[in-house]
Structure formats: C-alpha cells, structure tokens
Write a protein that holds these residues in place. Structure first.
Motif, PDB file in Angstrom:
ATOM      1  N   PRO A 199      85.725  83.646  50.675  1.00  0.00           N
ATOM      2  CA  PRO A 199      84.336  83.547  51.142  1.00  0.00           C
ATOM      3  C   PRO A 199      83.422  82.695  50.270  1.00  0.00           C
ATOM      4  N   THR A 200      83.963  82.110  49.175  1.00  0.00           N
ATOM      5  CA  THR A 200      83.124  81.344  48.256  1.00  0.00           C
ATOM      6  C   THR A 200      82.416  80.192  48.962  1.00  0.00           C
ATOM      7  N   ALA A 201      83.132  79.490  49.848  1.00  0.00           N
ATOM      8  CA  ALA A 201      82.538  78.337  50.536  1.00  0.00           C
ATOM      9  C   ALA A 201      81.298  78.737  51.331  1.00  0.00           C
ATOM     10  N   SER A 202      81.414  79.808  52.134  1.00  0.00           N
ATOM     11  CA  SER A 202      80.270  80.257  52.943  1.00  0.00           C
ATOM     12  C   SER A 202      79.143  80.782  52.070  1.00  0.00           C
ATOM     13  N   GLU A 203      79.492  81.451  50.966  1.00  0.00           N
ATOM     14  CA  GLU A 203      78.465  81.974  50.066  1.00  0.00           C
ATOM     15  C   GLU A 203      77.673  80.832  49.433  1.00  0.00           C
ATOM     16  N   TYR A 204      78.366  79.771  49.039  1.00  0.00           N
ATOM     17  CA  TYR A 204      77.679  78.610  48.464  1.00  0.00           C
ATOM     18  C   TYR A 204      76.763  77.967  49.494  1.00  0.00           C
ATOM     19  N   GLN A 205      77.226  77.875  50.721  1.00  0.00           N
ATOM     20  CA  GLN A 205      76.413  77.262  51.764  1.00  0.00           C
ATOM     21  C   GLN A 205      75.197  78.130  52.093  1.00  0.00           C
ATOM     22  N   ASP A 206      75.403  79.438  52.179  1.00  0.00           N
ATOM     23  CA  ASP A 206      74.295  80.343  52.491  1.00  0.00           C
ATOM     24  C   ASP A 206      73.216  80.318  51.409  1.00  0.00           C
ATOM     25  N   SER A 207      73.634  80.085  50.159  1.00  0.00           N
ATOM     26  CA  SER A 207      72.675  80.078  49.047  1.00  0.00           C
ATOM     27  C   SER A 207      72.116  78.687  48.764  1.00  0.00           C
ATOM     28  N   GLY A 208      72.587  77.668  49.507  1.00  0.00           N
ATOM     29  CA  GLY A 208      72.084  76.316  49.325  1.00  0.00           C
ATOM     30  C   GLY A 208      72.662  75.585  48.124  1.00  0.00           C
ATOM     31  N   ARG A 209      73.722  76.149  47.515  1.00  0.00           N
ATOM     32  CA  ARG A 209      74.327  75.505  46.341  1.00  0.00           C
ATOM     33  C   ARG A 209      75.363  74.449  46.736  1.00  0.00           C
ATOM     34  N   GLY A 210      75.723  74.430  47.993  1.00  0.00           N
ATOM     35  CA  GLY A 210      76.701  73.474  48.476  1.00  0.00           C
ATOM     36  C   GLY A 210      76.797  73.572  49.991  1.00  0.00           C
ATOM     37  N   TYR A 211      77.467  72.597  50.601  1.00  0.00           N
ATOM     38  CA  TYR A 211      77.563  72.578  52.065  1.00  0.00           C
ATOM     39  C   TYR A 211      78.995  72.278  52.487  1.00  0.00           C
ATOM     40  N   ILE A 212      79.459  73.009  53.489  1.00  0.00           N
ATOM     41  CA  ILE A 212      80.797  72.777  54.025  1.00  0.00           C
ATOM     42  C   ILE A 212      80.779  71.477  54.819  1.00  0.00           C
ATOM     43  N   ILE A 213      81.625  70.538  54.383  1.00  0.00           N
ATOM     44  CA  ILE A 213      81.669  69.212  55.010  1.00  0.00           C
ATOM     45  C   ILE A 213      82.779  69.135  56.055  1.00  0.00           C
ATOM     46  N   ALA A 214      83.929  69.713  55.720  1.00  0.00           N
ATOM     47  CA  ALA A 214      85.076  69.635  56.629  1.00  0.00           C
ATOM     48  C   ALA A 214      86.110  70.683  56.242  1.00  0.00           C
ATOM     49  N   SER A 215      86.989  71.017  57.189  1.00  0.00           N
ATOM     50  CA  SER A 215      88.109  71.925  56.934  1.00  0.00           C
ATOM     51  C   SER A 215      89.317  71.109  56.499  1.00  0.00           C
ATOM     52  N   MET A 216      89.854  71.414  55.325  1.00  0.00           N
ATOM     53  CA  MET A 216      91.046  70.712  54.858  1.00  0.00           C
ATOM     54  C   MET A 216      92.246  71.045  55.732  1.00  0.00           C
ATOM     55  N   GLY A 217      92.248  72.237  56.315  1.00  0.00           N
ATOM     56  CA  GLY A 217      93.336  72.622  57.207  1.00  0.00           C
ATOM     57  C   GLY A 217      93.404  71.734  58.432  1.00  0.00           C
ATOM     58  N   GLU A 218      92.235  71.407  58.973  1.00  0.00           N
ATOM     59  CA  GLU A 218      92.179  70.516  60.134  1.00  0.00           C
ATOM     60  C   GLU A 218      92.548  69.088  59.754  1.00  0.00           C
ATOM     61  N   LEU A 219      92.131  68.668  58.560  1.00  0.00           N
ATOM     62  CA  LEU A 219      92.370  67.291  58.136  1.00  0.00           C
ATOM     63  C   LEU A 219      93.825  67.031  57.767  1.00  0.00           C
ATOM     64  N   SER A 220      94.506  68.043  57.246  1.00  0.00           N
ATOM     65  CA  SER A 220      95.869  67.828  56.721  1.00  0.00           C
ATOM     66  C   SER A 220      96.970  68.305  57.649  1.00  0.00           C
ATOM     67  N   GLY A 221      96.657  69.170  58.628  1.00  0.00           N
ATOM     68  CA  GLY A 221      97.674  69.657  59.555  1.00  0.00           C
ATOM     69  C   GLY A 221      98.502  70.802  58.992  1.00  0.00           C
ATOM     70  N   GLU A 222      99.593  71.151  59.686  1.00  0.00           N
ATOM     71  CA  GLU A 222     100.402  72.311  59.301  1.00  0.00           C
ATOM     72  C   GLU A 222     101.274  72.031  58.077  1.00  0.00           C
ATOM     73  N   ILE A 223     101.202  72.979  57.133  1.00  0.00           N
ATOM     74  CA  ILE A 223     101.977  72.930  55.888  1.00  0.00           C
ATOM     75  C   ILE A 223     102.258  74.383  55.491  1.00  0.00           C
ATOM     76  N   PRO A 224     103.436  74.696  54.971  1.00  0.00           N
ATOM     77  CA  PRO A 224     103.667  76.060  54.482  1.00  0.00           C
ATOM     78  C   PRO A 224     102.864  76.277  53.194  1.00  0.00           C
ATOM     79  N   TYR A 225     101.636  76.745  53.345  1.00  0.00           N
ATOM     80  CA  TYR A 225     100.659  76.689  52.249  1.00  0.00           C
ATOM     81  C   TYR A 225     100.789  77.843  51.260  1.00  0.00           C
ATOM     82  N   THR A 226     100.931  79.057  51.763  1.00  0.00           N
ATOM     83  CA  THR A 226     101.030  80.224  50.880  1.00  0.00           C
ATOM     84  C   THR A 226     102.141  81.136  51.372  1.00  0.00           C
TER      85      THR A 226
END
Length: 340
Positions: A199-226
């Motif tokens: 939830p760090t990304a949304s928390e930063y955006q909600d507090s104005g400390r940063g903004y979500i620009i794009a999803s890396m999952g959408e940009l990179s496609g399927e990968i066995p990530y974890t």
C-alpha cells in the motif's frame, strides 16, 4: 584459510547447539516459519489465508517475518531461520548455480506480474517512456527482480538506462539502493522517479508525496514474479505440510476473487495496522485490474524461461538453469487436483 576454517567450525558448533536446543524444546511440528521479502498487499492471498483461518483449517500455524529484500530472505532460508521463503525465483536460480548441495526449490508461484508502480514527484497523464529521459529512476537493489524488470521494460520502451548520463545513456537507473530504502531515497531527491509496491504507493499518492504514473505489471507483462520456496530436503521431508500450505494459499486467492472487495479489505486490516481500509481497497483493486496473482501455484516452464532471459539481459546470469533444477511442481499439481 586456517582462520576461515576456524570460524566455520565455530559456526557449525553453534548451529549444532541451536539444533539441539530446538529439538529439545518440543516446538510445534505444525508451525511454519515463513520469511517474506517485504510486506505488501501484493501478497494478499497469503494474508487472507492467515486472517480467514485457512491455515488453521489445515492444522498449520504461520510465523511470519519480513526479510526486507530477497538476499536477506534467502539468507534466512539457507541459514535455517526460515522453513519457507516468499521471494523472487531469481534467488533460487542464483543459489542453484552456485552448486549448493541442498539448494532451495520453488514449489508454488504466488504472483505472475510485477506488483510495483512507477512513482513520480508530479502527476503525469498519458505516461510514455520519453517522460523519463534525462531523469533518475531509483530501481532498488541490483540483481533483484524489481530492478531487472524495470531495466527490461525501460529498454523495451526505447530508453538506454545506465549509471550516468552520456555515452549513449539517456536515463539514470540507480540500482544501489536497498529494496526497503527505495521510498526514503525517493523522498530525499527533488526530481526522481522510483517504483513502489502497495500500500506504500497509494499512501504516498494520498499524502501528496508522490504520484502513481504507471503499473509496472502492465508495462512488463507476465513474469513469475514471486514464489514460495524451501530447501529440497524440507520439501522432501514435509510434503504433506507443504501441500496443506499451498491449499490454504489457493483458498486465499479464491476468497479474494469471489468476495466483495470491502470484506476482503476488512480481512486484510489486521495485517496492515495504520493503513486505512480505503487505501487497502485501492491497492486490491489495482492488483485485480492487472491480474497480478496466479490462480494456480503451478509455475510454467515458459514463464521461468522469460524471467531468465530478463536476468541475462541485466547481466546477472551467463547461462540458464534447467527448469527442474529450480522448480518442483509436483505438490502444486496435487493441490490443484483437489480444486478441479
């Protein structure tokens, strides 16, 4: 060499005493010590399985610890401080290629896409990779999947990342920051970008400390990530326990997919004290939108092959490992037969 041998013998002796102490303490044999690479809603099926009692249904108790990076999580696994590790499969590949006699193996995949989000100091609508030219992007630890997938996606997008601008490098890719320090490093720099998990990304955006620009999952496609992994010897000796573990994980995934988002967020609240229910719901929706989780813990050979290609492109591997050296799908396949 003599000094090294002495130290090694002392460590072996200490480990023997520790093992004897554990053996005599009558530790609950149904307890699983699980070390996760980080604590993120990205791993929601695991946490739901804990809070909804799916592990208890299987007669298991989970002792969860946060490694703060794949290197530390793997050290805990190899050192006997954890039974199971949740981290990127790359950690398994590295150890396997070092020739370990009891190398860990992946026995279940949890996520199939990058769960991080590209963050900037200002909002950018209709992001393109050109927005990063001449900028610094904090990618985390060199050799980690988040860093390598980011580098892969940047190159696929036409960028030429490197340590410093010039000589063909058009974007600075900072890979010298520990995974759990990326957010604080991002805050300390005036005009940088980075990747963050929920939830760090949304928390930063909600507090104005940063903004979500794009999803890396959408940009990179399927990968066995974890994935979940354990020493080969542990899997061999505890097949029934591992099967029960994966059964609870699949139930956790099914709960998320088939339950009202508000209820799922309520279930996750105990795992994220200090995070609002609304932030958790946003994070869950983000991961549902990109289809981040595996519906089955069975890892596909083609998926691991793509991951190894990404690792080789990053210069962290010179050759690929055999699929069967890294992955044991036998228990995951048995689990999915139960849900068929």
């Amino acid at each position: 060499m003599k000094k090294f041998t002495t130290i090694f013998c002392m460590m072996a002796l200490i480990c023997s005493f520790c093992y004897f102490g554990i053996a005599c303490s009558c530790q609950d044999e149904n307890t699983i010590r699980l070390n996760e690479v980080t604590h993120s809603i990205f791993y929601a099926p695991l946490y739901v399985a804990i809070t909804e009692g799916f592990f208890e249904e299987q007669g298991l108790k989970i002792e969860l610890t946060n490694g703060g990076g794949a290197d530390k999580s793997m050290s805990a696994l190899l050192g006997g401080d954890a039974d199971i590790g949740l981290m990127g499969p790359e950690a398994c590949i590295y150890v396997n290629q070092q020739g370990s006699k009891d190398a860990p193996k992946v026995f279940g995949q949890l996520t199939k896409k990058d769960g991080s989000f590209l963050m900037g100091k200002t909002a950018i609508e209709n992001f393109t990779w050109d927005d990063l030219r001449g900028k610094e992007v904090i990618g985390g630890r060199r050799g980690g999947v988040p860093a390598m997938v980011l580098e892969y996606a940047m190159k696929q997008g036409g960028l030429h990342p490197g340590d410093a601008l010039g000589d063909g490098v058009d974007t600075i890719l900072n890979l010298d920051v520990q995974f759990n320090l990326v957010a604080s490093s991002f805050e300390s720099k005036e005009d940088a970008f980075c990747t963050m998990f929920e939830p760090t990304a949304s928390e930063y955006q909600d507090s104005g400390r940063g903004y979500i620009i794009a999803s890396m999952g959408e940009l990179s496609g399927e990968i066995p990530y974890t994935a979940f992994m354990a020493k080969s010897s542990y899997i061999e000796k505890n097949r029934d326990k591992v099967k029960k573990f994966l059964t609870a994980i699949v139930k956790g995934y099914n709960y998320i997919i088939n339950t009202n988002l508000d209820e799922v967020a309520s279930s996750l609240l105990p795992q994220f004290p200090g995070t609002s229910k609304e932030s958790i719901k946003k994070a869950l929706q983000s991961y549902i939108d990109i289809d981040a989780w595996n519906s089955s813990p069975v890892m596909q050979e083609s998926a691991l092959d793509k991951l190894q290609e990404i690792i080789m492109q990053a210069g962290e591997l010179t050759k690929k490992s055999k699929f069967t050296d890294i992955v044991d799908n036998s228990i995951a396949q048995e689990v999915m037969e139960q849900f068929a």
